[in-house]
Design a protein around this motif. Structure first.
Motif, PDB file in Angstrom:
ATOM      1  N   THR A  33       0.860  -1.168   0.000  1.00 46.73           N
ATOM      2  CA  THR A  33       0.000   0.000   0.000  1.00 46.73           C
ATOM      3  C   THR A  33       0.903   1.225   0.000  1.00 46.73           C
ATOM      4  O   THR A  33       1.873   1.289   0.759  1.00 46.73           O
ATOM      5  CB  THR A  33      -0.904   0.020   1.245  1.00 46.73           C
TER       6      THR A  33
ATOM      7  N   ALA B  97       1.234   5.555   0.089  1.00 48.46           N
ATOM      8  CA  ALA B  97       0.525   6.727   0.600  1.00 48.46           C
ATOM      9  C   ALA B  97       1.411   7.964   0.503  1.00 48.46           C
ATOM     10  O   ALA B  97       2.640   7.869   0.411  1.00 48.46           O
ATOM     11  CB  ALA B  97       0.101   6.501   2.044  1.00 48.46           C
TER      12      ALA B  97
ATOM     13  N   TYR C 296       1.947  11.478   2.740  1.00 47.64           N
ATOM     14  CA  TYR C 296       1.710  12.229   3.962  1.00 47.64           C
ATOM     15  C   TYR C 296       2.309  13.626   3.775  1.00 47.64           C
ATOM     16  O   TYR C 296       3.110  13.853   2.862  1.00 47.64           O
ATOM     17  CB  TYR C 296       2.397  11.555   5.156  1.00 47.64           C
TER      18      TYR C 296
ATOM     19  N   LEU D 299      -1.975  12.179   6.993  1.00 49.66           N
ATOM     20  CA  LEU D 299      -2.192  11.396   5.786  1.00 49.66           C
ATOM     21  C   LEU D 299      -2.917  12.255   4.761  1.00 49.66           C
ATOM     22  O   LEU D 299      -3.941  12.854   5.059  1.00 49.66           O
ATOM     23  CB  LEU D 299      -3.021  10.148   6.095  1.00 49.66           C
TER      24      LEU D 299
ATOM     25  N   SER E 139      -3.985   7.627   0.117  1.00 54.19           N
ATOM     26  CA  SER E 139      -3.396   6.298   0.051  1.00 54.19           C
ATOM     27  C   SER E 139      -4.018   5.534  -1.106  1.00 54.19           C
ATOM     28  O   SER E 139      -5.119   5.858  -1.566  1.00 54.19           O
ATOM     29  CB  SER E 139      -3.584   5.542   1.360  1.00 54.19           C
TER      30      SER E 139
ATOM     31  N   SER F 178      -4.289   1.329  -2.636  1.00 50.72           N
ATOM     32  CA  SER F 178      -4.042  -0.085  -2.378  1.00 50.72           C
ATOM     33  C   SER F 178      -3.011  -0.637  -3.350  1.00 50.72           C
ATOM     34  O   SER F 178      -2.663  -0.011  -4.342  1.00 50.72           O
ATOM     35  CB  SER F 178      -5.348  -0.864  -2.495  1.00 50.72           C
TER      36      SER F 178
ATOM     37  N   THR G  86      -8.658   3.826  -3.167  1.00 48.72           N
ATOM     38  CA  THR G  86      -7.967   5.046  -2.789  1.00 48.72           C
ATOM     39  C   THR G  86      -8.694   5.708  -1.618  1.00 48.72           C
ATOM     40  O   THR G  86      -9.898   5.497  -1.414  1.00 48.72           O
ATOM     41  CB  THR G  86      -7.883   6.048  -3.955  1.00 48.72           C
TER      42      THR G  86
ATOM     43  N   CYS H  85       6.497  10.307   0.865  1.00 45.44           N
ATOM     44  CA  CYS H  85       6.004   9.054   0.312  1.00 45.44           C
ATOM     45  C   CYS H  85       6.151   7.952   1.360  1.00 45.44           C
ATOM     46  O   CYS H  85       7.150   7.921   2.098  1.00 45.44           O
ATOM     47  CB  CYS H  85       6.827   8.725  -0.929  1.00 45.44           C
ATOM     48  N   ASN H  86       5.172   7.065   1.421  1.00 42.22           N
ATOM     49  CA  ASN H  86       5.176   5.977   2.401  1.00 42.22           C
ATOM     50  C   ASN H  86       4.769   4.677   1.730  1.00 42.22           C
ATOM     51  O   ASN H  86       3.845   4.653   0.920  1.00 42.22           O
ATOM     52  CB  ASN H  86       4.204   6.311   3.529  1.00 42.22           C
TER      53      ASN H  86
ATOM     54  N   TYR I  93       3.735   0.671   2.803  1.00 40.43           N
ATOM     55  CA  TYR I  93       3.303  -0.126   3.962  1.00 40.43           C
ATOM     56  C   TYR I  93       2.899  -1.519   3.530  1.00 40.43           C
ATOM     57  O   TYR I  93       2.117  -1.712   2.587  1.00 40.43           O
ATOM     58  CB  TYR I  93       2.126   0.551   4.661  1.00 40.43           C
TER      59      TYR I  93
ATOM     60  N   TYR J  33       6.986  -0.349   7.467  1.00 42.79           N
ATOM     61  CA  TYR J  33       6.827   0.960   6.844  1.00 42.79           C
ATOM     62  C   TYR J  33       8.167   1.433   6.293  1.00 42.79           C
ATOM     63  O   TYR J  33       9.214   1.240   6.923  1.00 42.79           O
ATOM     64  CB  TYR J  33       6.370   1.996   7.877  1.00 42.79           C
TER      65      TYR J  33
END
Length: 116
Positions: free
Chosen positions: A33, A35, A37, A47, A50, A52, A58, A96-97, A99, A104
Motif C-alpha cells: 500500500t 501513501a 503524507y 495522511l 493512500s 491499495s 484510494t 512518500c510511504n 506499507y 513501513y
C-alpha cells in the motif's frame, strides 16, 4: 536497500498544480500500500492520500478531496500525487510511504510551497 525517492515539489501560485512522484527501489512494490503524507510547519504529519497495492482502492483526507489524485504504476514502481487547485494551506513537506505487513518505509520528503 530500500529507497523511496520523491520528486516534483516546488513553488507554485495559489490555484496552480503540481505532480509529485515517488520512485521505489528495493521492495516488491506491487504488494505495498502506498501513501502520501505531509507535514506543515508546526503541525503533525497527516495522511493526504493512500492507494491499495493493486490501485483499486484510494483514500483521501477531507481537505484534499476533489483536488488531489493518487495513482500508481506498478510496472514503473512509482506512485504519483496530482495536486490541483493548490491553496496556501497545502504548503508542507510531502512524504512518500510504503506499507505492508507492519513494515513501513519513508522517503526523504519534497517541499511544496503555495504562495503568490
Amino acid at each position: 536497500q530500500v529507497q523511496l525517492v520523491e520528486s516534483g515539489g516546488g513553488l507554485v501560485q495559489p490555484g496552480g498544480s503540481l505532480r509529485l512522484s515517488c520512485a521505489a527501489t528495493g521492495i516488491s512494490f506491487s504488494i505495498y500500500t502506498m501513501a502520501w503524507y505531509r507535514r506543515a510547519p508546526g503541525n503533525q504529519r497527516e495522511l493526504v492520500a493512500s492507494i491499495s497495492s493493486g490501485g483499486g482502492l484510494t483514500n483521501y483526507a477531507d481537505t484534499v478531496k476533489g483536488r488531489f489524485t493518487i495513482s500508481r504504476d506498478n510496472a514503473k514502481n512509482t506512485v504519483y500525487l496530482q495536486m490541483n487547485s493548490l491553496k496556501p494551506e497545502d504548503t508542507a513537506v510531502y512524504y512518500c510511504n510504503a506499507y505492508f505487513a507492519s513494515t513501513y518505509y519513508w522517503g526523504q520528503g519534497t517541499q511544496v510551497t503555495v504562495s503568490s
